[in-house]
Design a protein around this motif. Sequence first.
Motif, PDB file in Angstrom:
ATOM      1  N   PRO A   1      13.292   8.397  -2.554  1.00  0.00           N
ATOM      2  CA  PRO A   1      12.455   7.197  -2.639  1.00  0.00           C
ATOM      3  C   PRO A   1      12.901   6.085  -1.707  1.00  0.00           C
ATOM      4  CG  PRO A   1      13.792   7.438  -4.632  1.00  0.00           C
ATOM      5  CD  PRO A   1      13.906   8.716  -3.862  1.00  0.00           C
ATOM      6  N   LEU A   2      14.202   5.960  -1.453  1.00  0.00           N
ATOM      7  CA  LEU A   2      14.654   4.924  -0.530  1.00  0.00           C
ATOM      8  C   LEU A   2      14.095   5.163   0.871  1.00  0.00           C
ATOM      9  CD1 LEU A   2      18.414   4.301  -1.460  1.00  0.00           C
ATOM     10  CD2 LEU A   2      16.444   2.844  -1.969  1.00  0.00           C
ATOM     11  N   VAL A   3      14.189   6.392   1.345  1.00  0.00           N
ATOM     12  CA  VAL A   3      13.686   6.700   2.686  1.00  0.00           C
ATOM     13  C   VAL A   3      12.173   6.495   2.740  1.00  0.00           C
ATOM     14  CG1 VAL A   3      13.335   8.562   4.376  1.00  0.00           C
ATOM     15  CG2 VAL A   3      15.574   8.257   3.290  1.00  0.00           C
ATOM     16  N   GLU A   4      11.469   6.929   1.701  1.00  0.00           N
ATOM     17  CA  GLU A   4      10.014   6.771   1.682  1.00  0.00           C
ATOM     18  C   GLU A   4       9.607   5.304   1.694  1.00  0.00           C
ATOM     19  OE1 GLU A   4       8.853   8.997  -1.746  1.00  0.00           O
ATOM     20  OE2 GLU A   4       8.872  10.930  -0.696  1.00  0.00           O
ATOM     21  N   LEU A   5      10.299   4.490   0.920  1.00  0.00           N
ATOM     22  CA  LEU A   5       9.969   3.062   0.871  1.00  0.00           C
ATOM     23  C   LEU A   5      10.308   2.369   2.184  1.00  0.00           C
ATOM     24  CD1 LEU A   5      11.166   2.302  -2.761  1.00  0.00           C
ATOM     25  CD2 LEU A   5       8.803   2.187  -1.932  1.00  0.00           C
ATOM     26  N   MET A   6      11.404   2.767   2.815  1.00  0.00           N
ATOM     27  CA  MET A   6      11.778   2.180   4.100  1.00  0.00           C
ATOM     28  C   MET A   6      10.790   2.565   5.199  1.00  0.00           C
ATOM     29  SD  MET A   6      15.912   2.653   3.949  1.00  0.00           S
ATOM     30  CE  MET A   6      16.118   2.320   5.684  1.00  0.00           C
ATOM     31  N   ALA A   7      10.177   3.722   5.042  1.00  0.00           N
ATOM     32  CA  ALA A   7       9.214   4.177   6.059  1.00  0.00           C
ATOM     33  C   ALA A   7       7.852   3.514   5.900  1.00  0.00           C
ATOM     34  CB  ALA A   7       9.051   5.694   5.975  1.00  0.00           C
ATOM     35  N   ASP A   8       7.626   2.875   4.753  1.00  0.00           N
ATOM     36  CA  ASP A   8       6.337   2.255   4.454  1.00  0.00           C
ATOM     37  C   ASP A   8       6.441   0.741   4.655  1.00  0.00           C
ATOM     38  OD1 ASP A   8       3.924   1.385   3.513  1.00  0.00           O
ATOM     39  OD2 ASP A   8       4.139   2.217   1.487  1.00  0.00           O
ATOM     40  N   PHE A   9       6.062   0.283   5.837  1.00  0.00           N
ATOM     41  CA  PHE A   9       6.217  -1.136   6.149  1.00  0.00           C
ATOM     42  C   PHE A   9       5.271  -2.011   5.342  1.00  0.00           C
ATOM     43  CE2 PHE A   9       8.311   0.788   9.746  1.00  0.00           C
ATOM     44  CZ  PHE A   9       9.356  -0.084  10.019  1.00  0.00           C
ATOM     45  N   GLY A  10       4.283  -1.401   4.713  1.00  0.00           N
ATOM     46  CA  GLY A  10       3.377  -2.173   3.867  1.00  0.00           C
ATOM     47  C   GLY A  10       3.819  -2.266   2.425  1.00  0.00           C
ATOM     48  N   SER A  11       4.958  -1.671   2.101  1.00  0.00           N
ATOM     49  CA  SER A  11       5.393  -1.608   0.710  1.00  0.00           C
ATOM     50  C   SER A  11       6.096  -2.881   0.237  1.00  0.00           C
ATOM     51  CB  SER A  11       6.357  -0.428   0.527  1.00  0.00           C
ATOM     52  OG  SER A  11       7.590  -0.680   1.200  1.00  0.00           O
ATOM     53  N   ASN A  12       6.466  -3.752   1.167  1.00  0.00           N
ATOM     54  CA  ASN A  12       7.286  -4.918   0.848  1.00  0.00           C
ATOM     55  C   ASN A  12       8.612  -4.507   0.216  1.00  0.00           C
ATOM     56  OD1 ASN A  12       7.763  -7.713   0.861  1.00  0.00           O
ATOM     57  ND2 ASN A  12       7.068  -7.951  -1.251  1.00  0.00           N
ATOM     58  N   MET A  13       9.048  -3.290   0.515  1.00  0.00           N
ATOM     59  CA  MET A  13      10.287  -2.775  -0.055  1.00  0.00           C
ATOM     60  C   MET A  13      11.264  -2.309   1.017  1.00  0.00           C
ATOM     61  SD  MET A  13      10.472  -2.866  -3.420  1.00  0.00           S
ATOM     62  CE  MET A  13      11.716  -1.600  -3.689  1.00  0.00           C
ATOM     63  N   VAL A  14      10.955  -2.546   2.280  1.00  0.00           N
ATOM     64  CA  VAL A  14      11.829  -2.064   3.350  1.00  0.00           C
ATOM     65  C   VAL A  14      13.211  -2.710   3.239  1.00  0.00           C
ATOM     66  CG1 VAL A  14      12.196  -1.925   5.846  1.00  0.00           C
ATOM     67  CG2 VAL A  14       9.889  -1.618   4.888  1.00  0.00           C
ATOM     68  N   ASP A  15      13.253  -4.034   3.111  1.00  0.00           N
ATOM     69  CA  ASP A  15      14.533  -4.734   3.047  1.00  0.00           C
ATOM     70  C   ASP A  15      15.333  -4.306   1.821  1.00  0.00           C
ATOM     71  OD1 ASP A  15      14.074  -7.683   4.851  1.00  0.00           O
ATOM     72  OD2 ASP A  15      12.444  -6.295   4.471  1.00  0.00           O
ATOM     73  N   LYS A  16      14.677  -4.315   0.663  1.00  0.00           N
ATOM     74  CA  LYS A  16      15.360  -3.990  -0.582  1.00  0.00           C
ATOM     75  C   LYS A  16      15.948  -2.585  -0.535  1.00  0.00           C
ATOM     76  CE  LYS A  16      12.177  -6.999  -3.117  1.00  0.00           C
ATOM     77  NZ  LYS A  16      11.562  -7.564  -1.902  1.00  0.00           N
ATOM     78  N   SER A  17      15.138  -1.641  -0.077  1.00  0.00           N
ATOM     79  CA  SER A  17      15.604  -0.261   0.005  1.00  0.00           C
ATOM     80  C   SER A  17      16.753  -0.121   0.994  1.00  0.00           C
ATOM     81  CB  SER A  17      14.449   0.653   0.414  1.00  0.00           C
ATOM     82  OG  SER A  17      13.384   0.566  -0.515  1.00  0.00           O
ATOM     83  N   ALA A  18      16.658  -0.822   2.108  1.00  0.00           N
ATOM     84  CA  ALA A  18      17.709  -0.732   3.124  1.00  0.00           C
ATOM     85  C   ALA A  18      19.027  -1.299   2.614  1.00  0.00           C
ATOM     86  CB  ALA A  18      17.275  -1.461   4.390  1.00  0.00           C
TER      87      ALA A  18
END
Length: 352
Positions: A230-247
Motif C-alpha cells: 500500500p505504501l508504494v501504491e499510495l506514493m505512485a498515486d499523486f492524486g491520493s494526497n498520500m504521497v508525502d505521508k507514505s514516503a
Amino acid sequence: MTETQIQTNFSYMGRNFSNIGTNDDSAAFSDCNSDRSGEFPTTSSESRRLLLSCAADNSDDLIRQLVSGLESGSVDDQKQAAMELRLLAKNKPENRLKIARAGAIRPLICLISSSDLQLQEYGVTAILNLSLCDENKEQLASSGAIKPLVRALKIGTSTAKENAACALLRLSQLDENKSAIGRSGAIPLLVNLLESGNIRGKKDASTALYSLCSVKENKIRAVQAGIMKPLVELMADFGSNMVDKSAFVMSILVSTPEARAALVEEGGIPVLVEIIEVGSQRQKEIAVVILLQICDESMVYRSMVAREGAIPPLVALSQSGTNRAKQKAETLIELLRRPRSGNTAASQDLTD
C-alpha cells in the motif's frame, strides 16, 4: 483533527527533517488533535443539555453524574453519558483531566469492549479525546485501554477504527507504549486500514504507523504485514494526497534490510525515481533520502536505480532543489557512479 503546520525545519513526533520543502498545501501528517466525528443524533431536550454541558463553567458535578451514567444498566444511558463526556473533552481541554480524575477511564474502556458497535464507537471517541491530555496517557495504558482499542480497530465502525487509530497514536507518544501496542496486534490492522480505509482512515493509519515504527520490532511487524504494497501504491498515486505521508513512513522503515527488500519487490524503485522527476520539493527530497538508504549497502540496488534513469533527474535536483536535497542528490549520484568492482565493499554488496 487538524493538520500540523509545516515549518522550514519539519519536525514530527520527535524526528526532524530539516529544510524539507513547504510548497505543498497539506501537512505531511495529521496529528489527531481531536475527534472529527459528526455530532451524535439527540432529541431537542438532550441537545439543550449538551449545549449547557459544553458551555458550563463549573462542570465538576455534571462530570461526576455522567461518569456514574457510564455504569448504568441501560445501554441508552451509557451512550448518552459517553456522548456528553466526549463533547466535554473535545470542546474544553481542561475537562480532559477532570473527567479522568472523576473515574471515567475504566468504565469507558469497558464500553470499548461492548458488542454494541455504536456504544463502542462512543467509548472509543471519548477515549481519544481524553488521550489528548498528556497526563492521561499513562493512566489509559495502565488501565488496559490498548487491547480494547485494538479490538475496535479490528471490528468497529469506520469511525471507531479511525478514532482508535488516533487514540493508539496518542498513547504511542509514550515510548514505553510503542512495543506494547505492537505486541497487541495493532500493526497489521493499521496496515489494513492504510490499504482499504477511506482517505481519513488512510491518513490516521499512516500517522499511527509513523509513530509506532520508530521501534525496530514494529518495523518488522509492519513489513511482515505487507505494508510496502500500500505504501508504494499510495506514493505512485499523486492524486491520493498520500504521497508525502507514505514516503515518510517508508523512510523510517527502510533502515531494516527486510523493508528494503520488500520495497524493491513491490516495485518501489521506479516510483521513487518518478517522484524525483515530477514530485514536489519535499517529495523529491524524501525520495532521495529513501534511495540513499536502499543503495548505501547494495550494489545490486544501485544498479537497479541507475537502470531506472535516476541520474538525470538527480542531477537536476542537485542544481535546483533545497540545500538538503542538493546535498543528498549529489551523494546519491556519486554512489550510483561508483565503480561496480575493484573494492571489497562492492564485492560484499553483491552478496546482499
